[in-house]
Motif scaffolding. Structure first.
Motif, short mmCIF file in Angstrom:
data_model
loop_
_atom_site.label_atom_id
_atom_site.label_comp_id
_atom_site.label_asym_id
_atom_site.label_seq_id
_atom_site.Cartn_x
_atom_site.Cartn_y
_atom_site.Cartn_z
N GLU A 2 0.60 -0.85 0.98
CA GLU A 2 0.27 -0.69 2.53
C GLU A 2 1.70 -1.61 3.27
N ILE A 3 1.82 -1.38 4.33
CA ILE A 3 2.88 -1.91 4.95
C ILE A 3 2.12 -2.30 6.66
N ILE A 4 2.34 -3.64 6.93
CA ILE A 4 1.93 -3.95 8.12
C ILE A 4 2.88 -4.11 9.26
N GLY A 5 2.87 -3.80 10.33
CA GLY A 5 4.03 -4.13 11.48
C GLY A 5 3.95 -3.44 12.66
N ILE A 6 4.86 -3.43 13.47
CA ILE A 6 4.74 -2.81 14.95
C ILE A 6 5.56 -1.80 14.80
N VAL A 7 5.07 -0.65 15.47
CA VAL A 7 5.78 0.74 15.66
C VAL A 7 6.93 0.40 16.74
N LYS A 8 8.33 0.79 16.12
CA LYS A 8 9.44 0.74 16.87
C LYS A 8 9.75 2.07 17.03
N LYS A 9 9.67 3.09 16.55
CA LYS A 9 10.38 4.33 17.03
C LYS A 9 9.30 5.49 16.33
N LEU A 10 8.97 6.48 16.97
CA LEU A 10 8.54 7.75 16.58
C LEU A 10 9.25 9.10 16.95
N PHE A 11 9.46 9.64 16.17
CA PHE A 11 10.54 10.84 15.97
C PHE A 11 9.53 12.15 16.11
N ASP A 12 10.34 13.12 16.52
CA ASP A 12 9.55 14.47 16.70
C ASP A 12 9.22 15.10 15.48
N ILE A 13 8.42 15.91 15.55
CA ILE A 13 8.02 16.88 14.32
C ILE A 13 9.03 17.68 14.03
N GLN A 14 9.44 17.67 12.75
CA GLN A 14 10.45 18.71 12.21
C GLN A 14 9.64 19.77 11.44
N LYS A 15 9.70 20.92 11.81
CA LYS A 15 9.18 22.23 11.39
C LYS A 15 10.24 22.69 10.60
N PHE A 16 9.94 23.49 9.29
CA PHE A 16 11.02 24.08 8.57
C PHE A 16 10.41 25.64 8.51
N ASP A 17 11.48 26.57 8.01
CA ASP A 17 10.94 28.23 7.99
C ASP A 17 10.06 28.42 6.78
N SER A 18 10.07 27.49 5.65
CA SER A 18 9.14 27.59 4.76
C SER A 18 7.72 27.09 5.08
N GLY A 19 7.60 26.81 6.26
CA GLY A 19 6.14 26.08 6.65
C GLY A 19 6.09 24.54 6.59
N PHE A 20 7.02 23.96 5.90
CA PHE A 20 6.88 22.56 5.62
C PHE A 20 7.06 21.88 6.95
N GLN A 21 6.48 20.80 7.40
CA GLN A 21 6.66 19.98 8.44
C GLN A 21 6.59 18.63 8.01
N LYS A 22 7.19 17.82 8.83
CA LYS A 22 7.22 16.17 8.69
C LYS A 22 7.16 15.42 10.00
N ARG A 23 7.00 14.35 10.05
CA ARG A 23 7.54 13.50 11.08
C ARG A 23 7.71 11.94 10.79
N GLU A 24 8.80 11.56 11.21
CA GLU A 24 9.08 9.97 10.66
C GLU A 24 8.85 9.04 12.01
N MET A 25 8.66 7.89 11.41
CA MET A 25 8.45 6.69 12.35
C MET A 25 9.28 5.38 11.83
N VAL A 26 9.25 4.51 12.53
CA VAL A 26 9.94 3.43 11.99
C VAL A 26 8.92 2.02 12.31
N ILE A 27 8.72 1.32 11.47
CA ILE A 27 8.04 0.21 11.61
C ILE A 27 8.53 -1.14 11.35
N THR A 28 8.29 -1.97 12.06
CA THR A 28 9.07 -3.30 11.97
C THR A 28 8.04 -4.34 11.57
#
Length: 117
Positions: A2-28
């Motif tokens: 586990e990681i504890i911290g403050i959310v610094k940045k949230l990125f948009d959802i990335q969707k791919f033609d294969s149906g795969f999706q991901k979303r990234e964030m940065v935590i400080t």
């Protein structure tokens, strides 16, 4: 893990033609030398970020992932990623922290602190 911290940045959802999706964030992290850690949430775990906002203090349960890739020149490279699978928000109130899970809550010993025995 586990990681504890403050959310610094949230990125948009990335969707791919294969149906795969991901979303990234940065935590400080909150330590003497704070670290900005990039975390990814894939497939159905993307939804865990719907209620998270920048500056929220959270605990993220993670898995470390690694993969091997061979480029066009035949050189093997290795990549690591940190994938989140559960998030707990941490709210500060009167010097103590209160944790509220963003997915189905489970009972813990904290739930029974008001018992008379």
């Amino acid at each position: 893990m586990e990681i504890i911290g403050i959310v610094k940045k949230l990125f948009d959802i990335q969707k791919f033609d294969s149906g795969f999706q991901k979303r990234e964030m940065v935590i400080t992290t909150e330590e003497p030398y704070p670290q900005n850690i990039l975390l990814e949430f894939i497939q159905d775990k993307v939804e865990l970020l719907n209620s998270i906002r920048p500056k929220d203090k959270i605990k993220v349960f993670i898995n470390l992932r690694g993969r091997e890739w061979t480029n066009q020149e035949g050189i093997i490279k290795y990549f690591n990623s940190i994938q989140g699978w559960k998030i707990e928000e941490i709210q500060q109130s009167l010097g103590s922290s209160k944790k509220t899970s963003t997915i189905s809550p489970s009972l813990s010993s904290d739930d029974f602190d008001d018992l008379p025995f």
